[in-house]
Each structure stands twice: as C-alpha cells, then as structure tokens.
Motif scaffolding. Structure first.
Motif, mmCIF file in Angstrom:
data_model
loop_
_atom_site.group_PDB
_atom_site.id
_atom_site.type_symbol
_atom_site.label_atom_id
_atom_site.label_comp_id
_atom_site.label_asym_id
_atom_site.label_seq_id
_atom_site.Cartn_x
_atom_site.Cartn_y
_atom_site.Cartn_z
ATOM 1 N N VAL A 1 -0.011 2.050 -5.655
ATOM 2 C CA VAL A 1 1.434 2.080 -5.410
ATOM 3 C C VAL A 1 1.821 0.828 -4.635
ATOM 4 O O VAL A 1 1.032 0.317 -3.830
ATOM 5 C CB VAL A 1 1.880 3.332 -4.610
ATOM 6 N N GLN B 1 3.738 -1.036 -1.777
ATOM 7 C CA GLN B 1 4.288 -0.661 -0.480
ATOM 8 C C GLN B 1 5.794 -0.885 -0.451
ATOM 9 O O GLN B 1 6.307 -1.850 -0.982
ATOM 10 C CB GLN B 1 3.598 -1.455 0.629
ATOM 11 N N ARG B 2 6.494 0.065 0.206
ATOM 12 C CA ARG B 2 7.951 0.102 0.378
ATOM 13 C C ARG B 2 8.692 0.495 -0.909
ATOM 14 O O ARG B 2 9.923 0.426 -0.953
ATOM 15 C CB ARG B 2 8.507 -1.226 0.923
ATOM 16 N N SER B 3 7.966 0.901 -1.943
ATOM 17 C CA SER B 3 8.610 1.380 -3.171
ATOM 18 C C SER B 3 8.897 2.871 -3.045
ATOM 19 O O SER B 3 8.402 3.547 -2.139
ATOM 20 C CB SER B 3 7.705 1.127 -4.378
ATOM 21 N N TRP C 1 5.733 4.802 -3.287
ATOM 22 C CA TRP C 1 4.985 4.713 -2.026
ATOM 23 C C TRP C 1 5.522 5.713 -1.007
ATOM 24 O O TRP C 1 4.748 6.407 -0.346
ATOM 25 C CB TRP C 1 5.092 3.291 -1.489
ATOM 26 N N GLN C 2 6.840 5.824 -0.909
ATOM 27 C CA GLN C 2 7.445 6.784 0.008
ATOM 28 C C GLN C 2 7.039 8.210 -0.359
ATOM 29 O O GLN C 2 6.723 9.030 0.520
ATOM 30 C CB GLN C 2 8.975 6.655 -0.021
ATOM 31 N N TRP D 1 4.326 9.143 -1.970
ATOM 32 C CA TRP D 1 2.897 9.307 -1.674
ATOM 33 C C TRP D 1 2.679 9.524 -0.181
ATOM 34 O O TRP D 1 1.912 10.409 0.216
ATOM 35 C CB TRP D 1 2.147 8.068 -2.156
ATOM 36 N N ARG D 2 3.351 8.769 0.656
ATOM 37 C CA ARG D 2 3.224 8.923 2.105
ATOM 38 C C ARG D 2 3.655 10.321 2.555
ATOM 39 O O ARG D 2 3.084 10.889 3.491
ATOM 40 C CB ARG D 2 4.098 7.867 2.815
ATOM 41 N N THR E 1 0.110 9.606 7.749
ATOM 42 C CA THR E 1 -0.109 8.164 7.674
ATOM 43 C C THR E 1 -0.592 7.604 9.010
ATOM 44 O O THR E 1 -0.439 8.230 10.062
ATOM 45 C CB THR E 1 1.186 7.443 7.259
ATOM 46 N N CYS F 1 -3.135 0.450 -0.394
ATOM 47 C CA CYS F 1 -2.907 1.824 0.060
ATOM 48 C C CYS F 1 -4.131 2.653 -0.307
ATOM 49 O O CYS F 1 -4.719 2.456 -1.378
ATOM 50 C CB CYS F 1 -1.665 2.412 -0.604
ATOM 51 N N SER G 1 -1.540 2.628 4.724
ATOM 52 C CA SER G 1 -0.979 1.487 4.000
ATOM 53 C C SER G 1 -1.385 0.250 4.795
ATOM 54 O O SER G 1 -0.758 -0.079 5.808
ATOM 55 C CB SER G 1 0.542 1.600 3.901
#
Length: 337
Positions: free
Chosen positions: A6, A8-10, A13-14, A16-17, A22, A86, A98
């Motif tokens: 993924v 990051q910052r997509s 990504w959000q 998944w987090r 985290t 990630c 991440s």
C-alpha cells in the motif's frame, strides 16, 4: 515481517492502519504522549471523537516537506537505501508499521523534523529529552515488526543540524508494548472504555445528563446566534460612528476643543503603554522565569465554548448510553490501562 503493498498516506493505507495498532500509536497507548491520552485515542478509533485535522499544521507541513531531504541525508551518510515500506509483524499481525525507511540491513529508521525549539532541546538533553522519550517506543514497535535488533531515530532540521540516535532492541519494552497494544485493540473491538484523565480527556454526558445538556446546548446555540448578530450590528455602528468622528475633527482644523449641537469634542495626545516584559528584559537581563513566577497573581478559571456547525456535529455522533453501559459492565480487572 510481512510486507504490505500500500502507498503511504493513500486511502488504502488509512484503511489498512485502521485494522491494527500502528507504531505511532504505541507511545499514546503506553501513556508516554503529552499530546494525546489512551482514552482519546480509543475514542477516535471507536468513532466516539473526531481525530484532529493536522493537515494545516505548519509543523506537520514542514515535516512532510522535509522528510525526503532527511531520508537522503541518512542515505548519503550511511551509503544505504531507505525504503518507505509498510509491514505487519509475523507473530502478531495486528501490530503494524509504516516505516519512514528500512535500510539495506532491514533496520528501521524513523525520521522526525521537529520545530527549532524541540530540536534544540533534543540536542541539549539527548536521550533525556521529551521528544526522544516520546518517540523511542515507536522505534521499538518498528523493531518488533521488522524483526530487527537495531533501529535509528533521526531528528533533522537541515543538513548541518541533525541528531541521530541508535536504539537497540529492548525485549522488556517490546513485551509490554505488544501486550498493551493487543489489549488496546481488544478494548476498541469491545468498545470497553479506558479510564479517563479528568484533566485532559473529553467529558461526554450520558443518560439524564445528556438530556439536560442537549436542552442547554440548544438554548446556548440560539443565544450565541443572537449575540453574534448584536455584535455584528454593534461593530458596524462603531465603524460608522468612528467615520463621523473623523469628519467632525476634520472640520475643527487645528482647534483642540469644540462644542456645538450637543457634542463636546476634545483632542489630546495619549501616551503609549509601557512594554513591561521588554522593560524587565532590558533592566534585569538575568532575571529567570522562576523568580517571575513568585509575583504571579492567583490563577482564575476561564471557559471557552465553541459552537460547531451541524455538519461537524454529525461527524461525532455516537450512542453515548451504549458506551456508558459497556463501560459499566466491564469488570475493573479487565482494564489494561
């Protein structure tokens, strides 16, 4: 370590987090953060409270802007390539990271671009500084996810102002952060409320209190709207009055006093106020803040009320009674906080 594809910052990504714990959350869960309590993080993760929007924060913007420069500085210094990846831990996939960068040896490198004041404090106090103590658990979380023995915490201002800390794996701290991280995740899933810090955490009325609050809040919003209208009218009236005063004094020419048609006008020169902080600094340059505190008057309580728009209120709707019932039903021994 299981790598996750993924960006990051997509949005992916959000999402998944949101399905785990985290590295950036670990200092909060352990109670190390001066900015956020475990309860507040739990409330945000369960939808009870809205996370703050930091996109316009100048420190956050500066960090995002200079992160790549910090990464390149480390790459050049260590002759390595830092990969912003990630991943999930092999043993406990709920623990996620991440990475700002994994070096060629698979070691995590956490990059921070703090404000100048924070950087100066890090340079002066090193591992005893607040910033180091705040972020060290984050690196330990990353060491656990990466399965590495060594990690790095880098504070970057520019190419000439960098502080690099090497951290060795701390098995005791990692056992604690894994246990408390999993317990926190369980509390999120069960909506089991952690203990609040009354000085820092949000008060949310429930039951009969919620009904009384709702009635008072409705009256407050109505009165607030009325006061805003009156203040706008008063501001416009003062502006028009000041314009008339300017025209009247212009008619007086060089005269200092005028009287006619029910108005008495006196023109005079008022002295400027004294800048006492600057005066003290000039006369007593060695005066320390602790001495000044001896002369501070008694504190008084202040209240600030912010009226939210309806759209903002909709973002934090929740079943307060359900949360209260869940908290009451949980045995005290079940709390990990």
């Amino acid at each position: 370590m299981k790598l996750i594809d993924v960006a990051q910052r997509s949005d992916a990504w959000q999402a998944w987090r949101a399905q785990g714990i985290t590295a950036s959350e670990t200092p909060v869960i352990l109670g190390h953060s001066p900015y956020k309590t475990p309860w507040r993080l739990w409330a945000e993760r369960t939808g009870l409270a809205r996370p703050p929007d930091l996109s316009n924060n100048p420190h956050v913007q500066r960090g995002n802007r200079l992160e790549e420069a910090a990464r390149q500085w480390v790459e050049q210094r260590d002759d390595t390539l830092l990969m912003p990846l990630c991943a999930e831990a092999d043993e406990e996939p709920l623990l996620r990271a991440s990475f700002d960068g994994l070096n060629d040896a698979g070691e995590p490198v956490e990059l921070k671009v703090p404000a100048a004041k924070t950087f100066a404090e890090v340079r002066r106090h090193g591992r005893a500084s607040l910033a180091y103590r705040l972020y060290a658990p984050q690196v330990q979380h990353q060491l656990y996810v990466a399965g590495a023995e060594t990690g790095y915490l880098v504070f970057y201002q520019d190419a000439d102002h960098v502080e690099v800390f090497e951290l060795q794996r701390d098995p005791a701290l990692i056992r604690r952060l894994v246990a408390e991280g999993l317990a926190f995740w369980e509390a999120i899933q069960a909506k089991r409320e952690p203990e609040k810090d009354p000085a820092r955490d949000l008060f949310i009325p429930t039951g009969e209190q919620a009904e009384a609050w709702r009635a008072l809040a409705d009256r407050y919003r109505q009165m607030h709207a009325r006061v805003q209208g009156l203040e706008a009218e008063l501001k416009a009236g003062k502006r028009d009055r000041d314009a008339l005063q300017t025209d009247l004094t212009a008619l007086m020419g060089d005269a200092l006093i005028a009287e006619s048609d029910g108005l008495h006008i006196t023109r005079f020169c008022a002295k400027g106020s004294v800048d006492y902080p600057e005066l003290l600094k000039a006369l007593l340059p060695d005066l320390d803040a602790q001495t000044c505190e001896r002369f501070r008057r008694k504190s008084s309580e202040r209240v600030r009320v912010s009226v939210q728009e309806e759209a903002d209120q909709a973002n934090i709707d929740f079943d307060a009674d359900a949360v209260a019932r869940a908290a009451d039903a949980a045995d005290a021994k079940d709390f990990w906080f």
